[in-house]
Design a protein around this motif. Structure first.
Motif, PDB file in Angstrom:
ATOM      1  N   TYR A 156       3.466   1.932   3.176  1.00  0.00           N
ATOM      2  CA  TYR A 156       3.506   3.097   4.063  1.00  0.00           C
ATOM      3  C   TYR A 156       3.475   2.630   5.517  1.00  0.00           C
ATOM      4  O   TYR A 156       2.859   1.606   5.836  1.00  0.00           O
ATOM      5  CB  TYR A 156       2.260   3.985   3.879  1.00  0.00           C
ATOM      6  CG  TYR A 156       2.148   4.717   2.572  1.00  0.00           C
ATOM      7  CD1 TYR A 156       2.884   5.870   2.324  1.00  0.00           C
ATOM      8  CD2 TYR A 156       1.265   4.264   1.598  1.00  0.00           C
ATOM      9  CE1 TYR A 156       2.742   6.552   1.129  1.00  0.00           C
ATOM     10  CE2 TYR A 156       1.118   4.944   0.399  1.00  0.00           C
ATOM     11  CZ  TYR A 156       1.867   6.085   0.168  1.00  0.00           C
ATOM     12  OH  TYR A 156       1.729   6.765  -1.014  1.00  0.00           O
ATOM     13  N   ALA A 157       4.094   3.437   6.381  1.00  0.00           N
ATOM     14  CA  ALA A 157       3.710   3.398   7.789  1.00  0.00           C
ATOM     15  C   ALA A 157       2.469   4.269   7.920  1.00  0.00           C
ATOM     16  O   ALA A 157       2.340   5.280   7.213  1.00  0.00           O
ATOM     17  CB  ALA A 157       4.832   3.940   8.663  1.00  0.00           C
ATOM     18  N   LEU A 158       1.549   3.883   8.756  1.00  0.00           N
ATOM     19  CA  LEU A 158       0.291   4.623   8.889  1.00  0.00           C
ATOM     20  C   LEU A 158       0.284   5.417  10.179  1.00  0.00           C
ATOM     21  O   LEU A 158       0.604   4.883  11.255  1.00  0.00           O
ATOM     22  CB  LEU A 158      -0.887   3.653   8.859  1.00  0.00           C
ATOM     23  CG  LEU A 158      -1.052   2.900   7.529  1.00  0.00           C
ATOM     24  CD1 LEU A 158      -2.128   1.837   7.648  1.00  0.00           C
ATOM     25  CD2 LEU A 158      -1.381   3.863   6.395  1.00  0.00           C
ATOM     26  N   VAL A 159      -0.082   6.692  10.060  1.00  0.00           N
ATOM     27  CA  VAL A 159      -0.136   7.557  11.237  1.00  0.00           C
ATOM     28  C   VAL A 159      -1.349   7.167  12.072  1.00  0.00           C
ATOM     29  O   VAL A 159      -2.483   7.201  11.594  1.00  0.00           O
ATOM     30  CB  VAL A 159      -0.215   9.038  10.828  1.00  0.00           C
ATOM     31  CG1 VAL A 159      -0.393   9.919  12.065  1.00  0.00           C
ATOM     32  CG2 VAL A 159       1.040   9.443  10.053  1.00  0.00           C
ATOM     33  N   VAL A 160      -1.102   6.806  13.311  1.00  0.00           N
ATOM     34  CA  VAL A 160      -2.168   6.420  14.240  1.00  0.00           C
ATOM     35  C   VAL A 160      -2.636   7.622  15.052  1.00  0.00           C
ATOM     36  O   VAL A 160      -3.821   7.745  15.356  1.00  0.00           O
ATOM     37  CB  VAL A 160      -1.690   5.303  15.170  1.00  0.00           C
ATOM     38  CG1 VAL A 160      -2.772   4.902  16.167  1.00  0.00           C
ATOM     39  CG2 VAL A 160      -1.246   4.084  14.359  1.00  0.00           C
ATOM     40  N   ALA A 161      -1.716   8.516  15.395  1.00  0.00           N
ATOM     41  CA  ALA A 161      -2.102   9.679  16.202  1.00  0.00           C
ATOM     42  C   ALA A 161      -1.001  10.727  16.166  1.00  0.00           C
ATOM     43  O   ALA A 161       0.181  10.420  15.948  1.00  0.00           O
ATOM     44  CB  ALA A 161      -2.376   9.265  17.640  1.00  0.00           C
ATOM     45  N   LEU A 162      -1.411  11.984  16.366  1.00  0.00           N
ATOM     46  CA  LEU A 162      -0.507  13.093  16.676  1.00  0.00           C
ATOM     47  C   LEU A 162      -0.709  13.363  18.161  1.00  0.00           C
ATOM     48  O   LEU A 162      -1.547  14.189  18.545  1.00  0.00           O
ATOM     49  CB  LEU A 162      -0.861  14.339  15.857  1.00  0.00           C
ATOM     50  CG  LEU A 162      -1.114  14.169  14.351  1.00  0.00           C
ATOM     51  CD1 LEU A 162      -1.528  15.499  13.731  1.00  0.00           C
ATOM     52  CD2 LEU A 162       0.109  13.616  13.664  1.00  0.00           C
ATOM     53  N   PRO A 163      -0.001  12.674  19.041  1.00  0.00           N
ATOM     54  CA  PRO A 163      -0.375  12.668  20.468  1.00  0.00           C
ATOM     55  C   PRO A 163      -0.323  14.025  21.146  1.00  0.00           C
ATOM     56  O   PRO A 163      -1.062  14.260  22.101  1.00  0.00           O
ATOM     57  CB  PRO A 163       0.627  11.684  21.083  1.00  0.00           C
ATOM     58  CG  PRO A 163       1.752  11.607  20.115  1.00  0.00           C
ATOM     59  CD  PRO A 163       1.160  11.832  18.770  1.00  0.00           C
ATOM     60  N   GLU A 164       0.545  14.927  20.669  1.00  0.00           N
ATOM     61  CA  GLU A 164       0.620  16.245  21.300  1.00  0.00           C
ATOM     62  C   GLU A 164      -0.327  17.263  20.670  1.00  0.00           C
ATOM     63  O   GLU A 164      -0.432  18.395  21.137  1.00  0.00           O
ATOM     64  CB  GLU A 164       2.052  16.799  21.236  1.00  0.00           C
ATOM     65  CG  GLU A 164       2.926  16.369  22.403  1.00  0.00           C
ATOM     66  CD  GLU A 164       3.607  15.035  22.104  1.00  0.00           C
ATOM     67  OE1 GLU A 164       4.060  14.854  20.964  1.00  0.00           O
ATOM     68  OE2 GLU A 164       3.667  14.179  23.013  1.00  0.00           O
TER      69      GLU A 164
END
Length: 366
Positions: A66-74
């Motif tokens: 997987y790519a790992l979600v680091v942030a939802l910046p908005e």
């Protein structure tokens, strides 16, 4: 180092306790499979822009697919409702000094409702503890326990040699109803209880979860280098030492296989031989299942002969264990091989579970 990507959530896929899969469209027109932990980054929705750590996926690393979600910046999640400017909600920092370090309530710290019990806890009072070097052994060990003790309270201690978030494991999510609780120890996090060390986690299993038996194993995604000592599961030997130091009963699950294509893992894996033969300084009960193919059984016996002075080698009948394994509520898989493809591996783990509960108050009379 980190290989960054930025993209837009195209859609959500599977969900399980603590995690959600998603498809992320990248600016170059490709789509990447990603995984988010909502407790850390919030709940992604289609249309959200996401920052990804894509290194493991791009390298094709086993369970790192997987790519790992680091942030939802908005759309950052709000602060937790608990006051975090004091220690009242806990001060256990895990994955310390990484960008996503969570601050958690430790089971034994002053703000915990269990502090008084654990401050007075001295030992495990003979609690049987099964140690295993791979996460894939967990459901097989549990199947062996359930074969003879269907109502036993089983605690799982997730060590930090593999995946740190308990949420990564779909196996663990599928076993939630089968376990008295999960305790994440060391740098691991996301369990029902958090402990700073394996020792405090073991005491919590006995005195907080009231476990009849415990299982210690790292999370999925172990690290190995193809060398004797460069494997995260070698720490299973240290787990034996911790159990013995606290007055528990160490039961060693052996990694046995006739199907692994790598010679160093056929028969008894060299990792089991190293962990139990060199690292474990305390005596453990190492379990061998009856019913192995005769050639494999002879190979296993020869490999374990040097360990007979240090440990008790225990033979356990395997009658009924195959049926128990086939009733597992989660799929059985190790290194991509299922039950029929690597039967000896799962049978050995189930035999360790069976042996651990024999003699306990929940064991079925023969």
């Amino acid at each position: 180092m980190v290989r960054w990507r930025v993209g837009t959530v195209a859609g959500l896929r599977r969900r399980w306790a603590g995690a959600v899969e998603l498809d992320v469209d990248l600016p170059d027109g490709t789509t990447m499979r990603a995984l988010a932990y909502p407790e850390l980054v919030g709940h992604p929705e289609p249309g959200d822009r996401v920052l990804l750590n894509a290194g493991a996926l791009l390298m094709g690393l086993g369970t790192g697919g997987y790519a790992l979600v680091v942030a939802l910046p908005e759309r950052l999640p709000p602060d937790p409702p608990q006051a975090l400017d004091s220690r009242d909600a806990g001060h256990l920092v895990k994955a310390r000094y990484t960008p996503l370090q969570p601050i958690l309530l430790g089971v034994d710290e002053e703000a915990s409702p269990h502090h008084e019990v654990l401050a007075a806890a001295e030992d495990l009072a003979g609690l049987p503890v099964v140690t295993a070097d791979l996460h894939s052994a967990l459901p097989a060990i549990l199947a062996g326990i359930r074969a003879d003790a269907p109502h036993a309270r089983v605690a799982y201690l997730l060590t930090d040699g593999g995946a740190l978030p308990a949420w990564f494991s779909r196996t663990l999510a599928g076993l939630r109803d089968e376990l008295a609780g999960t305790i994440s120890v060391g740098q691991a996090f996301g369990g029902d209880l958090e402990a700073s060390t394996l020792h405090s986690g073991l005491l919590a299993a006995r005195h907080v979860l009231d476990a009849d038996v415990a299982v210690v194993a790292q999370g999925p995604g172990n690290l190995g280098t193809g060398t004797r000592w460069g494997f995260s599961g070698v720490a299973v030997g240290e787990a034996v030492n911790a159990v013995a130091a606290l007055g528990g009963r160490p039961v060693g699950s052996l990694r046995i296989s006739a199907a692994d294509p790598r010679p160093r893992h056929r028969g008894v894996s060299h990792h089991s031989l190293t962990a139990y033969g060199r690292v474990a300084l305390a005596r453990a009960e190492l379990v061998l299942p009856d019913g192995l193919d005769p050639a494999l059984a002879a190979e296993v016996d020869a490999a374990l002969a040097p360990l007979a002075e240090r440990h008790a080698l225990v033979r356990v009948d395997s009658m009924g264990l195959d049926a128990a394994l086939r009733r597992s509520p989660v799929p059985l898989s190790t290194m991509g091989r299922g039950l029929d493809a690597d039967h000896a591996y799962f049978l050995a783990a189930a035999a360790a579970g069976r042996h651990a509960v024999r003699g306990t108050r929940h064991a079925r009379s023969s």
